[in-house]
Design a protein around this motif. Structure first.
Motif, PDB file in Angstrom:
ATOM      1  N   ASN A 129       0.827  -1.203   0.000  1.00  0.00           N
ATOM      2  CA  ASN A 129       0.000   0.000   0.000  1.00  0.00           C
ATOM      3  C   ASN A 129       0.866   1.259   0.000  1.00  0.00           C
ATOM      4  N   PRO A 130       0.290   2.394  -0.382  1.00  0.00           N
ATOM      5  CA  PRO A 130       1.069   3.632  -0.351  1.00  0.00           C
ATOM      6  C   PRO A 130       1.648   3.858   1.042  1.00  0.00           C
ATOM      7  N   LEU A 143       2.980 -10.410  -6.170  1.00  0.00           N
ATOM      8  CA  LEU A 143       1.694 -10.877  -6.707  1.00  0.00           C
ATOM      9  C   LEU A 143       0.626 -10.013  -6.056  1.00  0.00           C
ATOM     10  N   GLY A 144       0.448  -8.843  -6.604  1.00  0.00           N
ATOM     11  CA  GLY A 144      -0.480  -7.889  -6.008  1.00  0.00           C
ATOM     12  C   GLY A 144      -0.147  -6.519  -6.581  1.00  0.00           C
ATOM     13  N   ARG A 145      -0.755  -5.526  -5.974  1.00  0.00           N
ATOM     14  CA  ARG A 145      -0.543  -4.175  -6.487  1.00  0.00           C
ATOM     15  C   ARG A 145       0.591  -3.497  -5.734  1.00  0.00           C
ATOM     16  N   MET A 167       1.874  -2.401 -11.506  1.00  0.00           N
ATOM     17  CA  MET A 167       3.030  -1.551 -11.225  1.00  0.00           C
ATOM     18  C   MET A 167       2.588  -0.094 -11.146  1.00  0.00           C
ATOM     19  N   THR A 168       2.157   0.319  -9.950  1.00  0.00           N
ATOM     20  CA  THR A 168       1.802   1.729  -9.755  1.00  0.00           C
ATOM     21  C   THR A 168       2.497   2.231  -8.494  1.00  0.00           C
ATOM     22  N   ASP A 183       4.596   9.036 -14.694  1.00  0.00           N
ATOM     23  CA  ASP A 183       3.263   9.646 -14.733  1.00  0.00           C
ATOM     24  C   ASP A 183       2.444   8.924 -15.788  1.00  0.00           C
ATOM     25  N   ARG A 184       1.550   8.096 -15.297  1.00  0.00           N
ATOM     26  CA  ARG A 184       0.732   7.349 -16.250  1.00  0.00           C
ATOM     27  C   ARG A 184      -0.723   7.683 -16.006  1.00  0.00           C
ATOM     28  N   ASP A 185      -1.443   7.893 -17.094  1.00  0.00           N
ATOM     29  CA  ASP A 185      -2.853   8.261 -16.950  1.00  0.00           C
ATOM     30  C   ASP A 185      -3.710   7.055 -16.623  1.00  0.00           C
TER      31      ASP A 185
END
Lengths: 228, 267
Positions: A129-130, A143-145, A167-168, A183-185
Motif C-alpha cells: 500500500n502507499p 503478486l499484487g498491487r 506496477m503503480t 506519470d501514467r494516466d
C-alpha cells in the motif's frame, strides 16, 4: 615443477599455483612452505611481482593464517597471495549464500509505515500500500498491487529486477538508483517488470521483456533444485 | 464477560468520538449494557457529545492512579436506565498520565460488568493509541473517503494487526453519494481494496449528525435518520446479525441506477 612433502608449486601463466596438503597441521604446513621457498628463492627476481594462487583442498584458512603464509613466503610482498581457493567454506558463509539465493515468501498486505526487508529474493503475495516499503537484496516479485516503494538489490545489486501484478509504485529503487513513479494516466492492467538497462535508466516494461534482458533470472531449475 | 472494542482511525476528525457515542448507544438500544471509555486524555469530547459533561466528578486518570473507585468515576446516562455508562477522560493531564497496564486493568474490570466496553481512541499512534488499544479485544477502524484518512487508516491497521486481537473491521464515515457518483470521492470499493479488511458499515455524511452531537444526544436516538440507521446496523453486525451491506453501485448511466445508488448508501 617443484615438490615438497606437503606443498606443491606449479607455474601457470598467471603466476604460481600452490597446492597445500590438507591433512598435516598448520604449523607443519607453514614450515614446509618456508622450506620450499627458501630452497627456490633464486628462482624469483625481485623486480617483478609474482602472483600466487593458493589451493587449500579441504582445509579452511582464516585471514590470519593466510597472512601468516604470506609472511613466510615473502614478507616484502614481491610474491603476493592473490587468491585462495578451497573446497570448504564456513557454515556462516554457506548460510549467507543460501539466504541470498533463496526466495522469502510473504503473504501479507504491506501497509503504510511497514517495511519488509529480506536477503535474497522476495515473493510477496499481497499488495504494497502507499507508504509501505519492501526491500530485498535480490529481486522483488509482487503478486499484487505495488503502490508503495519497492527496493530490489538493496545491497547494491544493479541487475536486480522488480515485478508486480500492478506496477503503480510511489518509487522504484534498484541498487542505488532511485526513481519516482512514471506519470501514467491509466492504471496498467497487466503485470510488469522494472530493471536497469544498459544506459543506467530504470525501465518499466512488459514481463516478456524480462526473458531477454535478464536471461539468468531462473534459479529454480531441474525439478526445483537451487543451483548457481 | 463482555467484550472491549476500540474505535480508532489514526487521523483526527474522521468521526471516532461520534462513532463511539453512536455505536455505544446503538448497542444499548439493542438491549446491551455498554460502557463508553474516553481515552483522549487532555482533549476529552465524548462526554460533550453524550451530553454528560456536567455530571463528571472523577475521571480515567483518577481511576488509574487509585484516587477513586471505578464506580465513582462512571457517569450513568439516565436516558437508558442502567444500561449506558461513560468513563470520561481527564481534561487536565496528558496521554502519559496513564500506561497500557493500568488501562488493561481498568478495561478488564469493566468487561466483568458490561456486555460491551467501547473505547474511544485519540488520534495519532503514540502513547494515547497504545493505551486505548491495550485492553481491547476487537478494533473498529473509522475512515472517511479521503486519501489522507485512508492512508492513516492503513497505518493503524498495520499496527492493530500486531496486537493480540481479532482482525480490525472497517467503518467508512461521511460518504457523500453525489460526490461518489461524480467520481470526485473515493468509493467504497476503492477503500476496501486498499485496506483489505472486513467492512461493517457505511455512514452517510449528514448535517443532522453534527446537530445531534451539538445537542448532546447521539444521532442513533433519532430513528428516522439514515446515519442513525447506519449506526444501528453496525451495532447489529457487532452483535453478529447478518445485515446486508449495500455497497454503492458501479458507475452506470440511467436514472434508475442513480436512485439505487442513492439508496445504496443507506446501509
Amino acid at each position: 615443477m617443484v615438490n615438497s612433502h606437503n606443498v606443491t608449486i606449479k607455474g601457470t601463466k598467471d603466476g604460481l599455483l600452490l597446492r597445500l596438503d590438507d591433512t598435516c597441521s598448520f604449523s607443519t604446513l607453514l614450515k614446509d612452505i618456508k622450506e620450499t621457498f627458501k630452497t627456490h628463492a633464486h628462482m624469483y627476481d625481485e623486480k617483478h611481482v609474482v602472483h600466487i594462487h593458493l589451493h587449500t583442498g579441504n582445509r579452511y584458512l582464516t585471514e590470519e593464517q593466510v597472512s601468516q603464509i604470506q609472511d613466510v613466503i615473502d614478507p616484502k610482498r614481491n610474491l603476493t597471495i592473490d587468491s585462495v581457493d578451497s573446497n570448504v567454506i564456513l557454515k556462516e558463509e554457506a548460510e549467507r549464500i543460501i539466504k541470498e539465493k533463496s526466495i522469502t515468501l510473504i503473504h501479507n498486505v504491506v501497509r503504510s509505515g511497514q517495511v519488509i526487508n529480506t536477503s535474497g529474493d522476495l515473493l510477496l503475495i499481497g499488495d504494497v500500500n502507499p507508504g509501505g516499503m519492501v526491500m530485498a537484496s535480490g529481486n522483488v516479485f509482487i503478486l499484487g498491487r505495488l503502490k508503495g516503494i519497492a527496493h530490489a538489490g538493496c545491497l547494491g545489486d544493479m541487475s536486480a529486477v522488480i515485478c508486480a501484478s500492478q506496477m503503480t509504485p510511489t518509487q522504484l529503487r534498484i541498487g542505488d538508483l532511485y526513481r519516482r513513479s512514471p506519470d501514467r494516466d491509466v492504471v496498467p492492467t497487466e503485470a510488469e517488470c522494472a530493471f536497469i538497462d544498459d544506459e543506467d535508466d530504470l525501465i518499466i516494461d512488459k514481463l516478456t521483456v524480462l526473458k531477454k534482458v535478464r536471461p539468468n533470472l531462473n534459479c529454480f531449475a531441474e525439478g526445483g533444485i537451487l543451483h548457481g | 464477560m463482555g467484550e472491549a472494542i476500540v474505535i480508532t482511525s489514526g487521523k483526527g476528525g474522521v468521526g471516532k468520538t461520534t462513532s463511539s457515542a453512536n455505536i455505544g448507544t446503538a448497542l444499548t438500544l439493542q438491549g446491551k449494557r455498554v460502557c463508553l471509555v474516553d481515552t483522549d486524555i487532555g482533549l476529552r469530547n465524548l462526554d460533550v457529545i453524550m451530553g454528560l459533561e456536567n455530571r463528571i466528578i472523577y475521571d480515567l486518570v483518577d481511576v488509574a492512579t487509585g484516587r477513586c473507585k471505578i464506580h465513582q468515576a462512571l457517569v450513568k446516562d439516565k436516558r437508558f436506565d442502567d444500561k449506558l455508562y461513560l468513563l470520561p477522560a481527564a481534561q487536565t493531564s496528558d496521554k502519559n498520565a496513564i500506561n497500557p497496564d493500568q488501562m488493561r486493568t481498568i478495561i478488564e474490570g469493566l468487561k466483568k460488568e458490561f456486555d460491551y466496553v467501547i473505547i474511544d481512541c485519540p488520534a495519532g499512534i503514540e502513547q494515547g493509541f497504545q493505551n486505548a488499544v491495550a485492553g481491547a479485544d476487537q478494533a473498529i477502524v473509522i475512515t472517511t473517503p479521503e486519501v489522507s484518512a485512508v492512508r492513516d487508516a492503513d497505518r493503524i491497521i498495520g499496527l492493530l494487526e500486531k496486537e493480540p486481537m481479532t482482525p480490525p473491521r472497517l467503518v467508512i464515515n461521511r460518504i457523500r453519494s453525489n460526490m461518489v457518483k461524480d467520481g470526485d470521492m473515493l468509493d467504497v470499493d476503492e477503500i476496501t481494496n486498499i485496506l483489505a479488511i472486513e467492512l461493517i458499515g457505511i455512514v452517510a455524511d449528514d448535517e443532522e449528525v453534527i446537530k445531534a452531537s451539538n445537542h448532546g444526544e447521539p444521532i442513533v436516538m433519532n430513528p428516522n435518520n439514515k446515519a442513525s440507521l447506519a449506526y444501528r446496523n453496525i451495532a447489529r453486525r457487532i452483535l453478529g446479525d447478518s445485515v446486508p451491506l449495500q455497497h454503492l453501485e458501479e458507475e452506470n448511466s440511467g436514472i434508475f441506477s442513480k436512485i439505487k445508488k442513492f439508496f445504496g448508501v443507506r446501509s
